[in-house]
Design an enzyme around this catalytic site. Structure first.
Site, PDB file in Angstrom:
ATOM      1  N   HIS A  79     -54.086  -4.342 -38.694  1.00  0.00           N
ATOM      2  CA  HIS A  79     -53.766  -4.502 -37.272  1.00  0.00           C
ATOM      3  C   HIS A  79     -53.009  -3.240 -36.866  1.00  0.00           C
ATOM      4  O   HIS A  79     -52.286  -2.658 -37.683  1.00  0.00           O
ATOM      5  CB  HIS A  79     -52.799  -5.652 -37.012  1.00  0.00           C
ATOM      6  CG  HIS A  79     -53.270  -7.009 -37.437  1.00  0.00           C
ATOM      7  ND1 HIS A  79     -53.135  -7.480 -38.713  1.00  0.00           N
ATOM      8  CD2 HIS A  79     -53.838  -8.016 -36.728  1.00  0.00           C
ATOM      9  CE1 HIS A  79     -53.601  -8.717 -38.784  1.00  0.00           C
ATOM     10  NE2 HIS A  79     -54.044  -9.069 -37.592  1.00  0.00           N
ATOM     11  N   ASP A 124     -49.437  -3.260 -37.945  1.00  0.00           N
ATOM     12  CA  ASP A 124     -49.166  -3.209 -39.398  1.00  0.00           C
ATOM     13  C   ASP A 124     -48.899  -1.772 -39.816  1.00  0.00           C
ATOM     14  O   ASP A 124     -48.213  -1.514 -40.801  1.00  0.00           O
ATOM     15  CB  ASP A 124     -50.372  -3.646 -40.246  1.00  0.00           C
ATOM     16  CG  ASP A 124     -50.903  -5.007 -39.892  1.00  0.00           C
ATOM     17  OD1 ASP A 124     -50.128  -5.826 -39.395  1.00  0.00           O
ATOM     18  OD2 ASP A 124     -52.109  -5.235 -40.134  1.00  0.00           O
ATOM     19  N   GLU A 128     -63.171 -16.962 -42.451  1.00  0.00           N
ATOM     20  CA  GLU A 128     -62.030 -17.099 -43.376  1.00  0.00           C
ATOM     21  C   GLU A 128     -62.022 -18.506 -43.973  1.00  0.00           C
ATOM     22  O   GLU A 128     -62.096 -19.506 -43.246  1.00  0.00           O
ATOM     23  CB  GLU A 128     -60.720 -16.818 -42.635  1.00  0.00           C
ATOM     24  CG  GLU A 128     -59.509 -17.039 -43.525  1.00  0.00           C
ATOM     25  CD  GLU A 128     -58.219 -16.449 -42.962  1.00  0.00           C
ATOM     26  OE1 GLU A 128     -58.272 -15.403 -42.283  1.00  0.00           O
ATOM     27  OE2 GLU A 128     -57.162 -17.047 -43.212  1.00  0.00           O
ATOM     28  N   HIS A 168     -59.432 -20.969 -42.657  1.00  0.00           N
ATOM     29  CA  HIS A 168     -59.706 -21.389 -41.278  1.00  0.00           C
ATOM     30  C   HIS A 168     -60.813 -22.452 -41.258  1.00  0.00           C
ATOM     31  O   HIS A 168     -60.785 -23.362 -40.436  1.00  0.00           O
ATOM     32  CB  HIS A 168     -60.141 -20.192 -40.424  1.00  0.00           C
ATOM     33  CG  HIS A 168     -59.077 -19.150 -40.267  1.00  0.00           C
ATOM     34  ND1 HIS A 168     -59.290 -17.982 -39.565  1.00  0.00           N
ATOM     35  CD2 HIS A 168     -57.801 -19.081 -40.709  1.00  0.00           C
ATOM     36  CE1 HIS A 168     -58.176 -17.244 -39.590  1.00  0.00           C
ATOM     37  NE2 HIS A 168     -57.271 -17.895 -40.289  1.00  0.00           N
ATOM     38  N   ASP A 195     -62.948 -13.272 -44.795  1.00  0.00           N
ATOM     39  CA  ASP A 195     -61.540 -13.204 -45.163  1.00  0.00           C
ATOM     40  C   ASP A 195     -61.359 -14.168 -46.331  1.00  0.00           C
ATOM     41  O   ASP A 195     -61.400 -15.401 -46.163  1.00  0.00           O
ATOM     42  CB  ASP A 195     -60.636 -13.574 -43.979  1.00  0.00           C
ATOM     43  CG  ASP A 195     -60.242 -12.344 -43.167  1.00  0.00           C
ATOM     44  OD1 ASP A 195     -60.835 -11.268 -43.386  1.00  0.00           O
ATOM     45  OD2 ASP A 195     -59.341 -12.450 -42.314  1.00  0.00           O
ATOM     46  N   ASP A 214     -52.959 -19.299 -46.642  1.00  0.00           N
ATOM     47  CA  ASP A 214     -53.433 -17.959 -47.032  1.00  0.00           C
ATOM     48  C   ASP A 214     -53.181 -17.651 -48.511  1.00  0.00           C
ATOM     49  O   ASP A 214     -52.612 -16.605 -48.863  1.00  0.00           O
ATOM     50  CB  ASP A 214     -52.748 -16.872 -46.174  1.00  0.00           C
ATOM     51  CG  ASP A 214     -53.321 -16.800 -44.770  1.00  0.00           C
ATOM     52  OD1 ASP A 214     -54.413 -17.343 -44.536  1.00  0.00           O
ATOM     53  OD2 ASP A 214     -52.666 -16.187 -43.902  1.00  0.00           O
ATOM     54  N   ASP A 217     -57.335 -11.799 -47.136  1.00  0.00           N
ATOM     55  CA  ASP A 217     -56.334 -12.182 -46.133  1.00  0.00           C
ATOM     56  C   ASP A 217     -55.467 -13.244 -46.798  1.00  0.00           C
ATOM     57  O   ASP A 217     -55.529 -14.434 -46.478  1.00  0.00           O
ATOM     58  CB  ASP A 217     -57.025 -12.702 -44.871  1.00  0.00           C
ATOM     59  CG  ASP A 217     -56.052 -12.829 -43.713  1.00  0.00           C
ATOM     60  OD1 ASP A 217     -54.846 -12.615 -43.932  1.00  0.00           O
ATOM     61  OD2 ASP A 217     -56.497 -13.140 -42.594  1.00  0.00           O
TER      62      ASP A 217
HETATM   63  C1  XUL Z   1     -54.624 -15.317 -39.025  1.00  0.00           C
HETATM   64  C2  XUL Z   1     -55.599 -14.354 -39.558  1.00  0.00           C
HETATM   65  C3  XUL Z   1     -55.459 -12.951 -39.090  1.00  0.00           C
HETATM   66  C4  XUL Z   1     -56.755 -12.275 -38.849  1.00  0.00           C
HETATM   67  C5  XUL Z   1     -56.633 -10.908 -38.223  1.00  0.00           C
HETATM   68  O1  XUL Z   1     -54.797 -16.617 -39.468  1.00  0.00           O
HETATM   69  O2  XUL Z   1     -56.439 -14.704 -40.347  1.00  0.00           O
HETATM   70  O3  XUL Z   1     -54.692 -12.253 -40.008  1.00  0.00           O
HETATM   71  O4  XUL Z   1     -57.482 -12.138 -40.026  1.00  0.00           O
HETATM   72  O5  XUL Z   1     -55.892 -10.911 -37.063  1.00  0.00           O
HETATM   73 CO    CO Z   2     -57.974 -13.705 -41.349  1.00  0.00          CO
END
Ligand code: XUL
Ligand code: CO
Length: 438
Positions: A101, A104, A268, A271, A296, A309, A338
């Site tokens: 990001h 970051d 991800e 998620h 991710d 995570d 991630d």
């Molecule tokens: C948040 C997440 C973020 C994205 C990028 O849950 O996964 O880190 O991957 O903004």
């Molecule tokens: Co992510």
């Protein structure tokens, strides 16, 4: 080398019997699986934010780890130390990509012009390191969720001024991504959602998010970005409801607003489970719609239920993931960890051990998914399951020529009720077990 992690050697493949904690037991980058090297199947990436920035703060406690890398946090010296430490880290693990990001990379200043100047400076610095090491950028993104200005959303904000700040951040993050040769650009809509419908115009917000994405595509293409834009679906957290709830919802949104040619999805694992799906479900839905872009790689915890995570350790899930990826012909993106070490795993050694765990888990997943495909019993079962559509009336249905009248006449002629065949789920699960533990 050996500046930030002097006690940690370059991590090599030693095989499954190795007891060396700083060796791969399964990730053998040069090993060829289904005609491709493991490292080509698994373009791993380091997430700048978790690995180089996050130091263990959670809702109830402060930092437990030291990520200062010998510099004072909040300074450009620290930003550069993170680059040096990050490249040493990636080189020692043989990781070829990173994701970032904007914030970051550098501390955000009060004045956006100063933040942008810092981004220019750090991206110059990163570019030199990239050329020295051949490490590449997988994707970049703008953090449009941490700064309080985004409390009511970024693309979905009620404030035109905030919308412009989101646009400015995306423009700069795209500039930096293009400068670093990123393969992708991610939109994760952490604040794009609502806490209550009582204060929210959902239609207005979704249309504005689409407007912002269209502007991003137009700008990206103008400055020569040829990669994929990604939406990273997530159903909730931090918001109660997030608009990019899951793959199917995000695909519908992209098609509705004519963004589907420029966007794919970044799926991800954690998620997916937050949305009440399996990881493999989200991958399958993306793949069958031609939208599987990047991953991710992490995992959640069913007992905790939030976005923990964690580094992937679940070989079963990694196998199901790699089965989908292989079937889809691979990713255009990569596997971004991630993921963060658990808060009590607070040493620099733990950073390495976590990546070794994650990379070995995905290597095992790849090996076992390839074995499942070569074994062929699952494919054979699925093919046979639908074989009634290969001839006669089934073939006619698929041709698109059949009418409801015709099919009704067919059923009336057969008269007796058809008997469906077994789905054989338990048999198929035992096939998976026999391949996993052969
Ligand atoms: C948040 C997440 C973020 C994205 C990028 O849950 O996964 O880190 O991957 O903004
Ligand atoms: Co992510």
């Amino acid at each position: 080398m050996n500046t930030y992690f002097p006690n940690i050697p370059s991590v090599k493949y030693e095989g499954k019997d190795s007891k060396n904690p700083f060796a791969f037991k399964f990730y053998d980058p040069e090993r060829v699986i289904l005609g491709k090297k493991m490292k080509e199947h698994l373009p791993f990436a380091m997430a700048w934010w978790h690995n180089l920035c996050a130091a263990g703060t959670d809702m109830f406690g402060r930092d437990t780890a030291d990520k200062s890398f010998g510099a004072t946090p909040g300074t450009m010296e620290h930003a550069k130390a993170k680059v040096d430490a990050g490249f040493e880290f990636m080189q020692k693990l043989g990781i070829e990509y990173f994701c970032f990001h904007d914030v970051d990379l550098v501390p955000e200043a009060d004045d956006i012009n100063e933040t942008n100047r810092r981004l220019d400076e750090i991206s110059d610095y990163i570019l030199v390191k990239m050329k020295e090491t051949n490490i590449k950028c997988l994707w970049g993104t703008a953090n449009m969720f941490s700064n309080p200005r985004f409390m009511n959303g970024a693309g979905s904000t009620n404030s035109a001024d905030v919308f412009c700040f989101a646009a400015a951040q995306i423009k700069k993050a795209l500039d930096v991504s293009v400068k670093l040769g990123a393969k992708g650009y991610v939109f994760w809509g952490g604040r794009e959602g609502y806490e209550t419908l009582l204060n929210t115009d959902v239609k207005f917000e979704q249309e504005n998010i689409a407007r912002l994405m269209k502007m991003a595509v137009a700008y990206g293409r103008k400055i020569g970005f040829e990669g994929d834009f990604y939406i990273e679906p997530k159903p909730k957290e931090p918001m109660k409801h997030q608009y990019d709830f899951d793959a199917a919802t995000a695909i519908g949104f992209l098609r509705q607003y004519g963004l589907d040619k420029d966007f794919k999805l970044n799926i991800e694992a954690n998620h997916a489970t937050l949305a009440g799906h399996t990881f493999e479900h989200e991958l399958r839905i993306s793949a069958i719609n031609g939208m599987l872009g990047s991953i991710d790689a992490n995992q959640g915890d069913y007992l905790l239920g939030w976005d923990t995570d964690e580094f992937p350790s679940d070989v079963y899930s990694a196998t199901m993931c790699m089965y989908e990826v292989l079937k889809a012909g691979g990713l255009t993106g990569g596997f971004n960890f991630d993921a963060k070490t658990r808060r009590p795993s607070n040493t620099h050694e733990d950073m390495f051990l976590s990546f070794i765990l994650g990379m070995d888990t995905f290597a095992l997943g790849l090996i076992k998914a390839a074995e499942l495909i070569s074994d062929g019993r699952i494919d054979e079962f699925v093919k046979n399951k639908y074989s009634s559509f290969e001839s006669d009336i089934g073939k006619k249905i698929l041709s698109g020529d059949a009418t409801l009248d015709e099919l009704s006449a067919y059923a009336e002629k057969s008269a007796s009720c058809p008997k469906p065949e077994s789905g054989k789920q338990e048999y198929l699960l035992s096939v998976v077990n026999s391949v996993l533990f052969n």
